[in-house]
Scaffold this active site. Structure first.
Site, PDB file in Angstrom:
ATOM      1  N   SER A 113      -3.877   2.913  -5.433  1.00  0.00           N
ATOM      2  CA  SER A 113      -5.486   3.477  -5.538  1.00  0.00           C
ATOM      3  C   SER A 113      -5.426   4.941  -5.765  1.00  0.00           C
ATOM      4  CB  SER A 113      -6.311   3.210  -4.323  1.00  0.00           C
ATOM      5  OG  SER A 113      -7.472   3.882  -4.226  1.00  0.00           O
ATOM      6  N   TYR A 142      -6.581   3.411   5.054  1.00  0.00           N
ATOM      7  CA  TYR A 142      -6.463   2.987   3.567  1.00  0.00           C
ATOM      8  C   TYR A 142      -5.666   4.140   2.793  1.00  0.00           C
ATOM      9  CZ  TYR A 142      -8.145   1.520  -1.022  1.00  0.00           C
ATOM     10  OH  TYR A 142      -8.269   1.111  -2.260  1.00  0.00           O
TER      11      TYR A 142
HETATM   12  N1  NAD Z   1     -12.279  -2.460  -6.026  1.00  0.00           N
HETATM   13  C1  NAD Z   1     -11.824  -1.054  -6.014  1.00  0.00           C
HETATM   14  O1  NAD Z   1     -12.566  -0.175  -6.225  1.00  0.00           O
HETATM   15  C2  NAD Z   1     -10.516  -0.718  -5.765  1.00  0.00           C
HETATM   16  C3  NAD Z   1     -10.019   0.310  -6.395  1.00  0.00           C
HETATM   17  C4  NAD Z   1      -8.632   0.999  -6.154  1.00  0.00           C
HETATM   18  C5  NAD Z   1      -7.955  -0.135  -5.681  1.00  0.00           C
HETATM   19  N2  NAD Z   1      -8.144  -1.459  -5.279  1.00  0.00           N
HETATM   20  C6  NAD Z   1      -7.276  -2.167  -4.552  1.00  0.00           C
HETATM   21  O2  NAD Z   1      -7.558  -3.485  -5.434  1.00  0.00           O
HETATM   22  C7  NAD Z   1      -7.146  -4.347  -4.106  1.00  0.00           C
HETATM   23  C8  NAD Z   1      -8.584  -5.284  -3.707  1.00  0.00           C
HETATM   24  O3  NAD Z   1      -8.927  -5.953  -4.876  1.00  0.00           O
HETATM   25  P1  NAD Z   1     -10.297  -6.241  -5.427  1.00  0.00           P
HETATM   26  O4  NAD Z   1     -10.792  -4.776  -5.699  1.00  0.00           O
HETATM   27  O5  NAD Z   1     -10.266  -7.274  -6.427  1.00  0.00           O
HETATM   28  O6  NAD Z   1     -11.144  -6.364  -4.132  1.00  0.00           O
HETATM   29  P2  NAD Z   1     -11.723  -8.065  -3.790  1.00  0.00           P
HETATM   30  O7  NAD Z   1     -11.990  -7.874  -2.189  1.00  0.00           O
HETATM   31  O8  NAD Z   1     -12.425  -8.496  -4.583  1.00  0.00           O
HETATM   32  O9  NAD Z   1     -10.163  -8.768  -3.907  1.00  0.00           O
HETATM   33  C9  NAD Z   1      -9.111  -8.674  -2.769  1.00  0.00           C
HETATM   34  C10 NAD Z   1      -8.604 -10.231  -2.653  1.00  0.00           C
HETATM   35  O10 NAD Z   1      -7.585 -10.100  -1.571  1.00  0.00           O
HETATM   36  C11 NAD Z   1      -7.725 -10.970  -0.563  1.00  0.00           C
HETATM   37  N3  NAD Z   1      -7.068 -10.804   0.498  1.00  0.00           N
HETATM   38  C12 NAD Z   1      -7.499  -9.754   1.528  1.00  0.00           C
HETATM   39  N4  NAD Z   1      -6.689  -9.829   2.577  1.00  0.00           N
HETATM   40  C13 NAD Z   1      -5.527 -10.691   1.916  1.00  0.00           C
HETATM   41  C14 NAD Z   1      -4.594 -11.169   2.579  1.00  0.00           C
HETATM   42  N5  NAD Z   1      -4.370 -10.582   4.225  1.00  0.00           N
HETATM   43  N6  NAD Z   1      -3.698 -12.092   2.463  1.00  0.00           N
HETATM   44  C15 NAD Z   1      -4.081 -12.571   1.309  1.00  0.00           C
HETATM   45  N7  NAD Z   1      -5.095 -12.005   0.425  1.00  0.00           N
HETATM   46  C16 NAD Z   1      -5.926 -11.475   1.017  1.00  0.00           C
HETATM   47  C17 NAD Z   1      -9.367 -11.262  -0.525  1.00  0.00           C
HETATM   48  O11 NAD Z   1      -9.707 -12.592  -0.145  1.00  0.00           O
HETATM   49  C18 NAD Z   1      -9.673 -11.100  -1.902  1.00  0.00           C
HETATM   50  O12 NAD Z   1      -9.697 -12.349  -2.757  1.00  0.00           O
HETATM   51  C19 NAD Z   1      -6.992  -3.675  -2.877  1.00  0.00           C
HETATM   52  O13 NAD Z   1      -5.383  -3.322  -2.614  1.00  0.00           O
HETATM   53  C20 NAD Z   1      -7.437  -2.187  -3.225  1.00  0.00           C
HETATM   54  O14 NAD Z   1      -6.879  -1.135  -2.461  1.00  0.00           O
HETATM   55  C21 NAD Z   1      -9.614  -1.628  -5.504  1.00  0.00           C
END
Ligand code: NAD
Length: 285
Positions: free
Chosen positions: A150, A169
């Protein structure tokens, strides 16, 4: 160009929705079969819901509609045993493992409790370590691991924001960046690559929820998605509120494919210029 990952099998964690689903579908479009994993349960310290069984079924539907195979399993990345079972079964069914996308992650921003810190580190950092551990025995020369960081990993000073959850985070993501670097060194002699993708805000369930609307529009009582968007854009030098998940999937596809066969240890910023004022030629100022 098509078939950029033809014949490969890709493990994607957090595949039920958002970026994880987008990566799974994009890789499938280019010829990969998919091992998909998701928690499908809420986490108490995350102020928004996690994905559901219906979400994971939709990922399965989209991948199968492309004529690719997918083995989808409910598993928690915090639990190495669950992950190993899911990965071993997927490899047995699909015949190998060539790409790992450690995407699952949460944000516990706003909560100032030790549990909020622990939970986000357990999912975002230990979960990535567990994913690599479960995948490693199956990987051979030419394999590629892609870790999700991130911009929070690269922002100087980001550790002092938004309570213990926000601290956790940034802490977890900084260590994912370091982990990617260290793993790239360890695996280089086996010709297994490790790269880290660092997106700025992305339009997914992690950002598109009432908690985040309020975090970015504290001046309003009950802000909406539309009212949050200008606030996101105002923090971007390109006036860009958030990436589409597909923007990130293109980078994941590049690292997954043989087009990047000699590229390892990279920390790729997908930030629409957000970090430029804080860096000099890519190096923190
Ligand atoms: N959305 C943003 O703005 C953003 C920006 C930078 C980085 N990220 C990174 O992307 C990831 C989140 O993905 P997203 O943006 O698609 O969000 P999201 O919440 O839509 O997807 C995250 C997915 O991970 C699953 N999940 C959560 N905890 C889990 C666990 N313990 N075991 C298995 N699955 C699990 C959730 O059910 C969900 O389907 C994170 O690592 C976050 O740090 C997101």
């Amino acid at each position: 160009m098509s078939g950029r990952v033809e014949g490969k099998v890709a493990l994607v964690t957090g595949a039920a929705r958002g970026q994880g689903r987008s990566h799974a579908v994009r890789l499938a479009e280019e010829g990969a079969d998919i091992i998909a994993v998701d928690l499908l349960e809420d986490i108490e310290t995350a102020p928004y819901p996690m994905a559901t069984k219906t979400d994971l079924e939709e990922t399965v539907r989209q991948v199968e509609a492309l004529g690719r195979r997918i083995i989808a399993t409910q598993a928690d990345v915090r639990d190495l045993g669950q992950l190993k079972t899911a990965v071993d079964q997927g490899v047995a069914d699909l015949g190998g493992l060539h790409v790992v996308v450690a995407q699952a992650g949460i944000l516990t921003m706003g909560l100032d409790t030790p549990q909020a810190f622990l939970d986000v580190v357990q999912v975002n950092l230990v979960g990535v370590i567990n994913t690599v551990t479960a995948a490693a025995p199956h990987l051979e020369s030419g394999a590629s691991m892609i870790l999700t960081g991130s911009t929070a990993a690269l922002l100087s000073g980001s550790v002092d924001i938004t309570g213990a959850g926000g601290l956790g985070y940034a802490h977890s993501k900084r260590h994912v960046a370091r982990l990617g670097h260290d793993l790239a060194r360890v695996y280089a002699s086996r010709r297994i690559r490790v790269n880290v993708v660092h997106p700025t805000n992305v339009d997914t369930g992690m950002m598109d929820n009432e908690f985040m609307y309020k975090a970015f529009r504290p001046d309003l009582d009950a802000p909406t998605r539309e009212e949050m968007i200008p606030s996101l854009a105002s923090k971007s030098p390109m006036d860009m509120p958030w990436l589409a998940p597909s923007d990130v999937s293109e980078a994941v596809l590049y690292f997954a494919s043989d087009a990047s066969r000699w590229v390892t240890g990279q920390q790729l910023k997908l930030d629409a210029g957000q970090l430029l004022p804080m860096t000099d030629a890519g190096v923190p100022a």
